[in-house]
Design a protein around this motif. Structure first.
Motif, PDB file in Angstrom:
ATOM      1  N   VAL A 158       4.663  17.731  32.608  1.00 42.16           N
ATOM      2  CA  VAL A 158       6.359  17.947  32.019  1.00 42.16           C
ATOM      3  C   VAL A 158       6.968  16.946  32.975  1.00 42.16           C
ATOM      4  O   VAL A 158       7.308  17.119  33.978  1.00 42.16           O
ATOM      5  N   THR A 159       7.519  15.716  32.191  1.00 45.12           N
ATOM      6  CA  THR A 159       8.314  14.975  32.797  1.00 45.12           C
ATOM      7  C   THR A 159      10.101  15.493  32.850  1.00 45.12           C
ATOM      8  O   THR A 159      10.175  15.982  31.713  1.00 45.12           O
ATOM      9  N   GLY A 160      10.514  15.233  33.992  1.00 39.60           N
ATOM     10  CA  GLY A 160      11.926  15.973  33.888  1.00 39.60           C
ATOM     11  C   GLY A 160      11.673  17.500  34.052  1.00 39.60           C
ATOM     12  O   GLY A 160      12.562  18.108  33.763  1.00 39.60           O
ATOM     13  N   GLY A 161      10.661  17.935  34.554  1.00 36.52           N
ATOM     14  CA  GLY A 161      10.434  19.444  34.722  1.00 36.52           C
ATOM     15  C   GLY A 161      11.252  20.220  35.707  1.00 36.52           C
ATOM     16  O   GLY A 161      11.233  21.455  35.604  1.00 36.52           O
ATOM     17  N   SER A 162      12.069  19.582  36.533  1.00 32.24           N
ATOM     18  CA  SER A 162      13.074  20.208  37.423  1.00 32.24           C
ATOM     19  C   SER A 162      14.200  20.474  36.775  1.00 32.24           C
ATOM     20  O   SER A 162      15.265  21.062  37.273  1.00 32.24           O
ATOM     21  N   GLY A 163      14.408  19.862  35.580  1.00 30.92           N
ATOM     22  CA  GLY A 163      15.944  20.087  34.927  1.00 30.92           C
ATOM     23  C   GLY A 163      15.941  21.583  34.246  1.00 30.92           C
ATOM     24  O   GLY A 163      15.217  22.255  34.144  1.00 30.92           O
ATOM     25  N   ARG A 202      13.376  24.162  41.281  1.00 33.58           N
ATOM     26  CA  ARG A 202      13.989  25.207  42.035  1.00 33.58           C
ATOM     27  C   ARG A 202      13.602  26.270  42.273  1.00 33.58           C
ATOM     28  O   ARG A 202      13.711  27.191  43.190  1.00 33.58           O
ATOM     29  N   GLU A 203      12.750  26.909  41.177  1.00 39.55           N
ATOM     30  CA  GLU A 203      12.157  28.130  41.049  1.00 39.55           C
ATOM     31  C   GLU A 203      10.573  28.106  41.782  1.00 39.55           C
ATOM     32  O   GLU A 203      10.185  26.839  41.766  1.00 39.55           O
ATOM     33  N   PRO A 204      10.158  29.373  41.966  1.00 35.97           N
ATOM     34  CA  PRO A 204       8.860  29.052  42.665  1.00 35.97           C
ATOM     35  C   PRO A 204       7.847  28.432  41.506  1.00 35.97           C
ATOM     36  O   PRO A 204       8.178  28.915  40.312  1.00 35.97           O
TER      37      PRO A 204
END
Length: 181
Positions: free
Chosen positions: A6-11, A37-39
């Motif tokens: 997942v590219t951009g998975g932290s968004g 941000r989440e576990p």
């Protein structure tokens, strides 16, 4: 289960998708500027925060081996003043980043079978009262051209032999608030 990048998975969208994929037992690799941000129980590959695009010479490539599917969401946030510098960053993060991702797929070790790329309804431009659907042509705004160019670059050429889908998404809302800290 599948191994999914997942590219951009932290968004906003990427983190929700990764959470669902992990809950269903998939092996997830997140490629982004900042860690989720989440576990997160998957693998994280860091991008160059200054460039906000995929620079193959600086990536840890081992986690990207034998990926089954890619969900390509990576792109600089569009919010802000559309100065020439901001517009160039938006464009490069999507077009140059996608081009570099496809370059990685030239090696069979990194080539997925499926790629889903998500962009936005900016494709249609400002149509005011006009109803748009999948048969409506793209608009003539900066974001329209970004979305069209991103779609072209998102999958490279036909030589990669992969199943591809481009999703032009409307506004995505959430029930829970999210902070940026």
């Amino acid at each position: 289960m599948s191994k999914i990048l997942v590219t951009g998975g932290s968004g906003f969208l990427g983190s929700s998708i990764m959470r669902e994929l992990i809950a269903k037992g998939h092996d997830v690799v997140c490629l982004d500027i900042v860690p989720p941000r989440e576990p997160f129980t998957g693998q994280f590959v860091t991008l160059d925060a200054q460039k906000s695009l995929i620079d193959l010479s600086r990536l840890q490539l081992a986690p990207l081996e034998h990926i089954d599917s890619v969900i390509h969401l990576l792109g600089k946030n569009i919010f802000g003043r559309f100065t020439p510098k901001h517009k160039q960053a938006i464009y490069n993060s999507r077009i140059v980043g996608s081009r570099n991702l496809c370059e990685l797929w030239e090696n069979d070790l990194y080539r997925p079978r499926i790629c889903v790329s998500a962009s936005a309804v900016g494709y249609y431009g400002n149509r005011r009262e006009e109803v748009c659907n999948e048969f409506t042509s793209y608009g003539d705004t900066f974001l329209s051209h970004v979305v069209v160019d991103w779609g072209v670059e998102a999958f490279g050429d036909d030589s990669y032999d992969l199943a591809a889908l481009i999703a032009n998404l409307a506004q995505i809302l959430a029930l829970r608030a999210r902070t940026t800290d």
